[in-house]
Scaffold this active site. Sequence first.
Site, short mmCIF file in Angstrom:
data_model
loop_
_atom_site.label_atom_id
_atom_site.label_comp_id
_atom_site.label_asym_id
_atom_site.label_seq_id
_atom_site.Cartn_x
_atom_site.Cartn_y
_atom_site.Cartn_z
N CYS A 157 0.80 -1.23 0.00
CA CYS A 157 0.00 0.00 0.00
C CYS A 157 0.83 1.27 0.00
O CYS A 157 0.27 2.37 -0.05
CB CYS A 157 -0.95 -0.02 1.18
SG CYS A 157 -1.82 -1.60 1.32
N HIS A 290 -2.79 8.01 6.01
CA HIS A 290 -3.07 6.74 5.34
C HIS A 290 -4.47 6.28 5.76
O HIS A 290 -5.27 5.89 4.91
CB HIS A 290 -2.01 5.72 5.70
CG HIS A 290 -2.07 4.44 4.93
ND1 HIS A 290 -2.00 4.40 3.55
CD2 HIS A 290 -2.18 3.15 5.34
CE1 HIS A 290 -2.07 3.13 3.14
NE2 HIS A 290 -2.19 2.36 4.20
N GLU A 301 -0.76 5.28 13.50
CA GLU A 301 -0.49 6.50 12.73
C GLU A 301 -0.74 7.75 13.58
O GLU A 301 0.05 8.70 13.55
CB GLU A 301 -1.39 6.51 11.50
CG GLU A 301 -0.95 7.49 10.43
CD GLU A 301 -1.75 7.36 9.14
OE1 GLU A 301 -2.72 6.58 9.08
OE2 GLU A 301 -1.38 8.05 8.18
N LYS A 320 -10.10 8.05 2.61
CA LYS A 320 -10.35 6.71 2.03
C LYS A 320 -11.83 6.36 1.94
O LYS A 320 -12.20 5.46 1.17
CB LYS A 320 -9.56 5.66 2.79
CG LYS A 320 -8.06 5.71 2.41
CD LYS A 320 -7.29 4.48 2.82
CE LYS A 320 -5.94 4.38 2.10
NZ LYS A 320 -4.97 5.41 2.44
N HIS A 325 -9.72 1.92 -0.32
CA HIS A 325 -8.27 1.75 -0.24
C HIS A 325 -7.82 1.14 -1.56
O HIS A 325 -8.17 -0.01 -1.89
CB HIS A 325 -7.91 0.83 0.92
CG HIS A 325 -6.44 0.71 1.15
ND1 HIS A 325 -5.49 1.37 0.40
CD2 HIS A 325 -5.73 0.01 2.07
CE1 HIS A 325 -4.30 1.09 0.83
NE2 HIS A 325 -4.40 0.26 1.86
N PHE A 383 1.92 -3.18 3.96
CA PHE A 383 2.28 -4.50 4.49
C PHE A 383 3.79 -4.63 4.48
O PHE A 383 4.46 -4.17 3.57
CB PHE A 383 1.71 -5.59 3.57
CG PHE A 383 0.39 -6.14 4.00
CD1 PHE A 383 -0.09 -7.33 3.44
CD2 PHE A 383 -0.39 -5.51 4.94
CE1 PHE A 383 -1.32 -7.86 3.81
CE2 PHE A 383 -1.62 -6.02 5.32
CZ PHE A 383 -2.08 -7.20 4.74
#
Lengths: 397, 396
Positions: A157, A290, A301, A320, A325, A383
């Site tokens: 991502c 994110h 985050e 998002k 996503h 990831f």
Amino acid sequence: MKREAVITGAGIISSAGACAGETWQSLKEGRDGLRPFSLFPSAKYSGMPSGQLPADLSALSGLTAGSRPDHLAVAAARQAFSQSFPEGRAPDPARAGVLLGACVGGMADSEVFLERLLRDGKQDTGLLHFHECASSADAVAGTLGLFGPCETVSTACSSGSNAICLAADLILSGEADIMLAGGTDSLSRLTVNGFGSLLLIDPQGCRPFDEGRKGMSLGEGAAVLTLESAGSAARRNARVLARLSGWAATCDAHHATAPSPDGEGIQRAIRRALDAAGLAPRDIHYINAHGTATPDNDRAEAAAIRAVFGEEMPPVSSIKRMFGHTFAAAGAIEAVACLLALQNQALPPNAGLGRPDPACPVKIQKDFAARALSNVMSLSLGFGGNNNCLILSAAQP
Amino acid sequence: MNTGIYILNAGLVSPAGNSPELVLAAAPAAPVLLEFPGQRAALKTAGFRCDLSEARALLGPMKLRRLGRLQIMSLLAAKKAGLSLNALSGDTGVYMGTGLGSLGETEAFLENMILKGEELPKPASFINSVHNAAASSLALEYSCKGENITVAHREISFDAALGHAMSALGNGRVERALVCGADELNYYHILAGEEKGLWKTGAAPGPPAGGNSRGVCPGEGAAVFLLSAGEPGVPAGALVPGGRALVPASRAIARVLGARTARYRHDARSYIDPAAAADFLCGLLDRCGVKPAETGLLLSGADGDSALDAVYRRVAAQLELRAGRPVPHGGYKQLCGEYKSASGFGFALAALMLRAGAVPPGMRFAGEPPAGPVKTILSYTISRAGVHSACLLKSL
């Protein structure tokens, strides 16, 4: 000496809109870009809120063949390219390249190949023609006639953001004068079932930083920036939209999928990007998070942002809910959103927020608002503990 | 200051062996008929497979259960490189090149989903299926907290990753760089390739001398290198302005001068214009301050397919014109087979050859081999899909 690249074009395709103008309108309205999933039959996931695009994307790209990410990438790249080069060609195609983030590649067709083989014993190898992630960058370079570096980054991502950073680095190291950089990805059975198997999808739609959030919504799309050296843009008398003034990437080395709870790796990425840009935390006027809406991501985050910026932190939003996503495209889509925020001097809202989670102690920008902006930050996490921080600054310092 | 980029450690998992000694001494072997556990139909293709029998002892049974083949190969190569947590933890970046990523784990997840439905997924396989899973495993194993980049762009994947690592080291974004190239054999990939007529049948390839058959022999492998900025003769632990420690170059295997990738004007029949390819190579040489005449060896990605091997020979001829003297042209894929990140194997062979000062007996040449020790090796890879790459190594 500060290392920065300038942005002279941008293109974007997603469930929030088919161009920058439509996307900004969606951002202004905080429009929920999710719609019931129906791209392929699924007993378990049909109808879930997703940032799905039409089944046939060929009209967007003009390509006669290609994977879904190929069509999306070419469509977004054409927008960016035509904005930067209205005359229709780069000054020196040998010094112009492409660097895209991509994860899924042609998996949507490869899955059909495998299913037909397993169920019917038949091999339809034509379905594998666009399997590789590299197909999209090659399609963009081929369509636009570019013969500089042509590469694909696949870091989950954070792919799109990493692609933008590496493209800027290629420019500053003299490998190219112009780079089309961004990300592209599409929905596939692999990703839908994969994230579903990890219990990371919220069946009601993602609610970033919300107290009751339960996970992601998936989406697809592409975004591309035209990056140039300042010298290249000046020689062409090109209109500079913004500057990519700082960037950094780090790795948590904590867990295969989950971020470290204190966001330690994210903190380092933020601090390094600030150092690279020659900025202090107080110089950042907006952070695009994110913000996938998984419990772990948003908490980590927020912890990182708090640790770096303290009480005087800028407003933060995740967009998002408006896009889903989009995996490899996410960082690039959010970079374009940051660019639009700078151009329009306004803050995109954190759509999908009901009650802010007190365990995420950041200043969530719930509504769209006009604001003076000089420097904005975009965070992308992937990831494998990948963290990426981009800083975009106004065209004139 | 003559700071450069040096290869400090090199580890290989390859069909030619899993140690520098084995690889340097390896002779081309016949490819072996490929078989996969649980395969649904017999394959007709022979290829080059790696031996992972050391993995249980070196990595432990838990990792073998949890991780996919690509991750295991990469971690095993890192172990064979003699890397240690102490040496790497902290500001080390990981730069992986893989053309197809973790095919085995992708296959496991999808096959299970198709045959058993959506209710009984294999989440561990999904996590392992992402292209950057191997790079992440390396970062976790050695606590590498710098950048973590995976390039997945066909046959130029390794060289592109190398280029980004060199830039990061040169700009001080990381203190050390783990550069890796890995791809694995996979049943469905081979099966589909049979249908498309990609693979050779019969004898092993003999690139780049020019056989007359089409197709390639598939292979697999993982190569891991530790790179650092260095300077000849500097004492261990010496610092440069900015506090970044350099490593004595005397510890190194070889020096890396540069890497480059680009797209080429593509012709479906003859692929690339040889003169344009030579221009690309000379551009890299020029940037690294090396004259074409100083090229000791051109190591090409000739893969035994007669059409592409002929292209490589024409490129080599163009390079010789620019050099004004013969440039030996060697190939390595007869040792490892063809896979997307095979240039990582070539890079290892080049580095080991520079250190040893001798030509490995397993290397094949189009024309005469080098007359003596080689000091500069130019590695060149053409992807049939329209991109090419090169990297340049030098002896210490």
